[in-house]
Design an enzyme around this catalytic site. Sequence first.
Site, PDB file in Angstrom:
ATOM      1  N   GLU A  34       2.044   1.774  -3.425  1.00  0.00           N
ATOM      2  CA  GLU A  34       1.028   2.568  -4.251  1.00  0.00           C
ATOM      3  C   GLU A  34       0.963   3.970  -4.012  1.00  0.00           C
ATOM      4  O   GLU A  34       0.798   4.786  -5.172  1.00  0.00           O
ATOM      5  CB  GLU A  34      -0.290   1.853  -4.007  1.00  0.00           C
ATOM      6  CG  GLU A  34      -1.533   2.408  -4.642  1.00  0.00           C
ATOM      7  CD  GLU A  34      -2.384   2.730  -3.633  1.00  0.00           C
ATOM      8  OE1 GLU A  34      -3.050   3.643  -3.442  1.00  0.00           O
ATOM      9  OE2 GLU A  34      -3.075   1.706  -2.770  1.00  0.00           O
ATOM     10  N   HIS A  35       1.210   4.185  -2.957  1.00  0.00           N
ATOM     11  CA  HIS A  35       0.980   5.998  -2.646  1.00  0.00           C
ATOM     12  C   HIS A  35       2.353   6.552  -3.327  1.00  0.00           C
ATOM     13  O   HIS A  35       2.197   7.582  -3.729  1.00  0.00           O
ATOM     14  CB  HIS A  35       0.944   5.945  -1.208  1.00  0.00           C
ATOM     15  CG  HIS A  35      -0.475   6.074  -0.609  1.00  0.00           C
ATOM     16  ND1 HIS A  35      -1.059   7.079   0.097  1.00  0.00           N
ATOM     17  CD2 HIS A  35      -1.142   4.909  -0.478  1.00  0.00           C
ATOM     18  CE1 HIS A  35      -2.241   6.840   0.340  1.00  0.00           C
ATOM     19  NE2 HIS A  35      -2.459   5.549  -0.107  1.00  0.00           N
ATOM     20  N   GLU A  69      -4.983   7.884   7.226  1.00  0.00           N
ATOM     21  CA  GLU A  69      -5.859   6.879   6.638  1.00  0.00           C
ATOM     22  C   GLU A  69      -6.053   5.940   7.562  1.00  0.00           C
ATOM     23  O   GLU A  69      -7.098   5.219   7.607  1.00  0.00           O
ATOM     24  CB  GLU A  69      -5.239   6.239   5.253  1.00  0.00           C
ATOM     25  CG  GLU A  69      -5.908   5.369   4.304  1.00  0.00           C
ATOM     26  CD  GLU A  69      -5.425   5.017   3.309  1.00  0.00           C
ATOM     27  OE1 GLU A  69      -6.234   4.206   2.216  1.00  0.00           O
ATOM     28  OE2 GLU A  69      -4.443   5.517   2.852  1.00  0.00           O
ATOM     29  N   HIS A  82       0.923  -1.299  -0.023  1.00  0.00           N
ATOM     30  CA  HIS A  82      -0.124   0.001   0.030  1.00  0.00           C
ATOM     31  C   HIS A  82       0.926   1.241   0.100  1.00  0.00           C
ATOM     32  O   HIS A  82       0.719   2.138  -0.679  1.00  0.00           O
ATOM     33  CB  HIS A  82      -0.823  -0.063   1.259  1.00  0.00           C
ATOM     34  CG  HIS A  82      -1.920   1.103   1.304  1.00  0.00           C
ATOM     35  ND1 HIS A  82      -1.480   2.058   2.407  1.00  0.00           N
ATOM     36  CD2 HIS A  82      -2.976   1.388   0.693  1.00  0.00           C
ATOM     37  CE1 HIS A  82      -2.563   3.006   2.294  1.00  0.00           C
ATOM     38  NE2 HIS A  82      -3.311   2.716   1.129  1.00  0.00           N
TER      39      HIS A  82
END
Length: 390
Positions: free
Chosen positions: A21-22, A98, A18
Amino acid sequence: SAGVGARYEQQGEQGLSHLLEHMAFKGTTTRNAKQIAEAFDDIGAAFNAYTSLEHTVYHARVLQEHTEAAVELLADILQNPTFEEEELKREQQVIVQEIGMQQDSPEDLVFDQLFGLAYPEQALGRSILGTVEQVTSYARDDVAGYMKKHYTTGGMVLSAAGAVDHGHMMQLSERYFPQISKGTAPVCERANYVGQVKYVEEEFEQLHLMLCVPGLDFHAKDHMAQQLFSMVLGGGGSSQLFQEVREKRGLAYSVYSFTSSFAETGLFGVYAATAPEKAGELLEVLAQQWHDVLNVLDEKQLQRAKQQQKSSILMTRESSSALAEWMGRHVLDYGRYKPAEELAAEVDAVTLDDLKRVGEALVKQSALSLAALGPLGSLPSEDAALKMWS
């Protein structure tokens, strides 16, 4: 689409898929983060990315005249990321926020809790986001090394749908993706399902319940029959769970059944949320409907479920973005694209005997995982809950 997600992370790598991806959007050798965003906006693109347990997807929706520009941008962020330390630190704090948002979402939390019970001490049972401690501990080399190891030609797909030409997309892929590392598709550890029950007391307004048993993987012969059985149990307004739990008894606003299928494992289960004083009654009704659904399986229920499933499949084709993601996922999962007509034929091929056989095998599973999160209220003990489902 990259055929790697959170379940490919080794111990000590949680959250890297993740985070990567960011970071892909946070600077390349030719553009900084702002310039990447401006380049997408200059062509009116709707762009984003997401990470799941088995995939990471980077996507853009543009007008036909901007196809090449969009491919070039995606190629740049996937081949030339710089992972600058300052950007990494900044994005780590974004992910911390998040994670904080997820802490305010009981349905997300109980979902992670359930997977942790079903697959303990395994990547498949850990949160996709990772923990604050782990995410903030990674350095540039951790992210770059993870990308180099997993983002290879054997595990990546460029898919497009809408106003595109296949030959043109082939030319663009050859022109703009020469630097993807050669290699086979990444491999993850095989999952080992473990049935457990765990209650977690939290100060939420409602108690959130999620339970499951081992289900089928997406390669299984009866995978489509399992989907249809889920429709009958809790897949729509006429389903057993919706009618009994919400319409007749008013015990929950949200109640549904679900399937989560992976390469070699899967889960089948139900979710519901209710007031703490109704928790015991809700669990009892869920257990009753879980078994009683076998008594209502008939040709009418099967046909209704088939229409729901086919409508869902065929309507996907009306969205070019959804279709492109669908194609990419199919190539990664099955080695080829399965068109909607083929999937609809699989739906039509399911018989009532198939539905009954698969349904009986699911509801008679003894390896139950049950997660309860919130004010426990009238919820029976863990042992008593297990007896309800036996």
